[in-house]
Design a protein around this motif. Structure first.
Motif, PDB file in Angstrom:
ATOM      1  N   TRP A  45     -15.081 -79.230  11.455  1.00  0.00           N
ATOM      2  CA  TRP A  45     -14.118 -78.302  11.430  1.00  0.00           C
ATOM      3  C   TRP A  45     -13.533 -78.205  12.751  1.00  0.00           C
ATOM      4  N   SER A  46     -14.603 -78.061  13.844  1.00  0.00           N
ATOM      5  CA  SER A  46     -14.214 -77.654  15.139  1.00  0.00           C
ATOM      6  C   SER A  46     -13.238 -78.739  15.708  1.00  0.00           C
ATOM      7  N   LEU A  47     -13.552 -79.906  15.470  1.00  0.00           N
ATOM      8  CA  LEU A  47     -12.945 -81.176  16.040  1.00  0.00           C
ATOM      9  C   LEU A  47     -11.256 -80.994  15.459  1.00  0.00           C
ATOM     10  N   ILE A  48     -11.265 -80.619  14.101  1.00  0.00           N
ATOM     11  CA  ILE A  48     -10.005 -80.656  13.376  1.00  0.00           C
ATOM     12  C   ILE A  48      -9.092 -79.640  13.957  1.00  0.00           C
ATOM     13  N   LEU A  49      -9.808 -78.511  14.465  1.00  0.00           N
ATOM     14  CA  LEU A  49      -9.021 -77.268  14.812  1.00  0.00           C
ATOM     15  C   LEU A  49      -8.654 -77.674  16.384  1.00  0.00           C
ATOM     16  N   ALA A  50      -9.426 -78.305  16.953  1.00  0.00           N
ATOM     17  CA  ALA A  50      -9.044 -78.691  18.421  1.00  0.00           C
ATOM     18  C   ALA A  50      -7.802 -79.476  18.477  1.00  0.00           C
ATOM     19  N   VAL A  51      -7.839 -80.579  17.481  1.00  0.00           N
ATOM     20  CA  VAL A  51      -6.657 -81.548  17.423  1.00  0.00           C
ATOM     21  C   VAL A  51      -5.319 -80.657  17.100  1.00  0.00           C
ATOM     22  N   GLY A 174     -16.724 -69.347  14.373  1.00  0.00           N
ATOM     23  CA  GLY A 174     -17.635 -70.170  15.260  1.00  0.00           C
ATOM     24  C   GLY A 174     -17.013 -71.485  15.612  1.00  0.00           C
ATOM     25  N   ALA A 175     -16.129 -72.162  14.497  1.00  0.00           N
ATOM     26  CA  ALA A 175     -15.601 -73.318  14.484  1.00  0.00           C
ATOM     27  C   ALA A 175     -14.578 -73.133  15.779  1.00  0.00           C
ATOM     28  N   LEU A 176     -13.645 -72.031  15.888  1.00  0.00           N
ATOM     29  CA  LEU A 176     -12.645 -71.806  16.786  1.00  0.00           C
ATOM     30  C   LEU A 176     -13.276 -71.869  18.068  1.00  0.00           C
ATOM     31  N   ILE A 177     -14.444 -71.108  18.409  1.00  0.00           N
ATOM     32  CA  ILE A 177     -14.952 -71.101  19.462  1.00  0.00           C
ATOM     33  C   ILE A 177     -15.382 -72.411  20.035  1.00  0.00           C
ATOM     34  N   ILE A 178     -15.912 -73.430  19.237  1.00  0.00           N
ATOM     35  CA  ILE A 178     -16.447 -74.625  19.733  1.00  0.00           C
ATOM     36  C   ILE A 178     -14.974 -75.559  19.936  1.00  0.00           C
ATOM     37  N   ALA A 179     -13.870 -75.242  19.131  1.00  0.00           N
ATOM     38  CA  ALA A 179     -12.851 -76.003  19.376  1.00  0.00           C
ATOM     39  C   ALA A 179     -12.088 -75.608  20.636  1.00  0.00           C
ATOM     40  N   GLY A 180     -12.205 -74.130  21.098  1.00  0.00           N
ATOM     41  CA  GLY A 180     -11.797 -73.907  22.514  1.00  0.00           C
ATOM     42  C   GLY A 180     -12.627 -74.650  23.491  1.00  0.00           C
ATOM     43  N   ILE A 181     -13.919 -75.011  23.305  1.00  0.00           N
ATOM     44  CA  ILE A 181     -14.872 -75.785  24.386  1.00  0.00           C
ATOM     45  C   ILE A 181     -14.158 -77.321  24.428  1.00  0.00           C
ATOM     46  N   ILE A 182     -14.049 -77.912  23.172  1.00  0.00           N
ATOM     47  CA  ILE A 182     -13.413 -78.999  23.108  1.00  0.00           C
ATOM     48  C   ILE A 182     -12.091 -79.185  23.792  1.00  0.00           C
ATOM     49  N   MET A 183     -11.334 -78.445  23.406  1.00  0.00           N
ATOM     50  CA  MET A 183      -9.740 -78.410  24.110  1.00  0.00           C
ATOM     51  C   MET A 183     -10.055 -78.298  25.712  1.00  0.00           C
ATOM     52  N   SER A 184     -10.963 -77.521  26.142  1.00  0.00           N
ATOM     53  CA  SER A 184     -11.161 -77.526  27.729  1.00  0.00           C
ATOM     54  C   SER A 184     -11.452 -78.839  28.200  1.00  0.00           C
ATOM     55  N   GLY A 186     -10.014 -81.681  26.973  1.00  0.00           N
ATOM     56  CA  GLY A 186      -9.054 -82.457  26.076  1.00  0.00           C
ATOM     57  C   GLY A 186      -8.836 -84.017  26.669  1.00  0.00           C
ATOM     58  N   GLN A 187      -8.620 -84.087  28.058  1.00  0.00           N
ATOM     59  CA  GLN A 187      -8.127 -85.207  28.528  1.00  0.00           C
ATOM     60  C   GLN A 187      -9.208 -86.380  28.486  1.00  0.00           C
ATOM     61  N   SER A 188     -10.430 -86.015  28.916  1.00  0.00           N
ATOM     62  CA  SER A 188     -11.864 -86.789  28.897  1.00  0.00           C
ATOM     63  C   SER A 188     -11.932 -86.958  27.309  1.00  0.00           C
ATOM     64  N   GLY A 189     -11.826 -86.048  26.407  1.00  0.00           N
ATOM     65  CA  GLY A 189     -12.015 -86.202  25.122  1.00  0.00           C
ATOM     66  C   GLY A 189     -11.135 -87.519  24.245  1.00  0.00           C
ATOM     67  N   HIS A 190      -9.865 -87.464  24.889  1.00  0.00           N
ATOM     68  CA  HIS A 190      -8.852 -88.475  24.296  1.00  0.00           C
ATOM     69  C   HIS A 190      -9.227 -89.752  24.938  1.00  0.00           C
ATOM     70  N   GLN A 191      -9.722 -89.902  26.217  1.00  0.00           N
ATOM     71  CA  GLN A 191     -10.111 -91.075  26.703  1.00  0.00           C
ATOM     72  C   GLN A 191     -11.641 -91.648  25.911  1.00  0.00           C
ATOM     73  N   SER A 192     -12.393 -90.887  25.644  1.00  0.00           N
ATOM     74  CA  SER A 192     -13.391 -91.195  24.779  1.00  0.00           C
ATOM     75  C   SER A 192     -12.991 -91.532  23.667  1.00  0.00           C
ATOM     76  N   GLY A 329     -15.339 -83.102  -0.728  1.00  0.00           N
ATOM     77  CA  GLY A 329     -15.815 -82.201   0.267  1.00  0.00           C
ATOM     78  C   GLY A 329     -15.533 -80.892   0.690  1.00  0.00           C
ATOM     79  N   GLY A 330     -14.709 -80.314  -0.192  1.00  0.00           N
ATOM     80  CA  GLY A 330     -14.071 -78.964   0.087  1.00  0.00           C
ATOM     81  C   GLY A 330     -13.148 -78.950   1.276  1.00  0.00           C
ATOM     82  N   ILE A 331     -13.120 -77.886   1.813  1.00  0.00           N
ATOM     83  CA  ILE A 331     -12.142 -77.648   3.027  1.00  0.00           C
ATOM     84  C   ILE A 331     -12.021 -78.634   4.179  1.00  0.00           C
ATOM     85  N   ILE A 332     -13.445 -79.322   4.476  1.00  0.00           N
ATOM     86  CA  ILE A 332     -13.447 -80.344   5.399  1.00  0.00           C
ATOM     87  C   ILE A 332     -12.808 -81.656   4.769  1.00  0.00           C
TER      88      ILE A 332
END
Length: 367
Positions: A45-51, A174-184, A186-192, A329-332
């Motif tokens: 859910w955090s990854l979906i929110l981050a994207v 909680g997913a929003l907070i983790i999504a904020g960390i993922i967005m921080s 973002g560039q390295s995550g995209h390369q990964s 799988g519900g909302i996810i």
């Protein structure tokens, strides 16, 4: 006479080493999955929110300047405030309404008017409805005692849904907070993501797969928000026309529930009950109840129409993936289902188009 070559003694050893290594790797994979499994839904859910929120994060970064972390933190704070403030006001409003209803019942101030005579002439339900309505109007206490077992079950079910909604809201924050960390990152995550995609699919097609997954997630998310907004407008129109107290706040709560994929009936059913208690079972309240109830179910009709627009995949593939994923799988699953089905669809046609040269039909010479 031919001589037999001796069997190489290293072969069984090599096979045994391979099996041991495969077993150890399988054990490691299973152990990692069991450790990560409690957080799997939250991280998905955090990854979906981050994207979904990353374009807004980039826009905010260009406006305020600074690094990735500052804009991500500000975006998360705004999103959490948008969720918590209406939720608190809604909870306070519902608590006050329940207390007022209980006070009216204790004071024996519940008076339901007698049904109009023309109710008995309604087709199919006219006579039973007239008899039940007349019984309630003549003796409210007796009718409530008869309906108490059914009302108890419905009340417990409603409380269970409210508790589930509260847990879902906390998980969403909680997913929003983790999504904020993922967005921080973002560039390295995209390369990964590109590195992983290039490893999984054919070389050179990883970027297309990442773009497809990103576009599908954002299209489904935008469809969910659009459906929630339309449903909010439908329900708000009924609340405003009926003069329900706090109609705007209740409509905002419907929007939040729609975005988090919780049923709008958590709001509409208590409002219908409140209107019946406050005004009695008149023709206007019955029409309001029917309209509000079906408006709360409008998302079931809108999802096939709006989900997945703007994705380079046929609409039926996205729709089947979204609805099937939501059932499994519900909302996810609502987000993961169309992504998996879209990727599988693209990979299938990529395999079909990459036929060997000798398998292609030869052009025929014109006579």
């Amino acid at each position: 006479m031919a001589t037999l070559r001796p069997i190489d003694p290293r072969l069984p050893r090599t096979l045994l080493d391979t099996l041991i290594r495969a077993g150890l790797i399988a054990t490691l994979v299973v152990a990692c999955y069991e450790i990560f499994r409690p957080f799997l839904s939250l991280m998905a859910w955090s990854l979906i929110l981050a994207v979904t929120l990353y374009p807004l994060h980039g826009m905010l970064k260009r406006r305020i300047g600074g690094g990735e972390g500052r804009s991500a933190t500000l975006l998360v704070i705004i999103a959490v405030a948008i969720l918590l403030v209406p939720t608190y006001l809604l909870g306070a409003s519902l608590t006050e309404s329940v207390e007022s209803v209980i006070a009216v019942i204790k004071a024996d101030g519940v008076h339901i008017p007698a049904p109009p005579p023309n109710v008995a002439d309604w087709p199919l339900i006219g006579k039973p409805l007239y008899a039940f309505w007349a019984q309630i109007a003549s003796d409210v206490t007796s009718a409530l005692q008869q309906a108490a077992p059914h009302l108890k079950g419905a009340a417990l079910g409603l409380l269970g849904k409210l508790a589930g909604a509260s847990v879902g809201l906390l998980a969403f924050i909680g997913a929003l907070i983790i999504a904020g960390i993922i967005m921080s990152y973002g560039q390295s995550g995209h390369q990964s993501a590109l590195r992983i995609a290039n490893r999984v699919v054919a070389e050179g097609h990883g970027r297309d797969m990442v773009a497809l997954c990103t576009a599908t997630i954002r299209a489904v998310a935008q469809g969910v928000i659009g459906i929630a907004f339309i449903q909010m407008l439908l329900i708000a129109a009924g609340f405003i026309l009926k003069g329900v107290p706090g109609a705007g706040l209740l409509a905002l709560a419907v929007l939040i529930l729609g975005i988090t994929q919780l049923p709008a009936t958590l709001i509409t059913l208590p409002v219908i009950a409140y209107v019946f208690f406050a005004e009695g079972a008149t023709l206007a309240t019955i029409i309001f109840a029917i309209y509000t109830f079906f408006a709360g179910l409008a998302d079931n009709v809108l999802k096939p129409l709006l989900l997945g627009r703007g994705v380079d995949v046929p609409m039926p593939v996205i729709l089947i993936g979204a609805l099937g994923g939501m059932v499994v799988g519900g909302i996810i699953g609502l987000f993961i289902g169309p992504v998996l089905l879209a990727v599988g669809y693209k990979l299938f046609w990529q395999w079909v188009d990459q036929q060997p040269a000798d398998a292609l039909p030869e052009p025929q010479d014109e006579a």
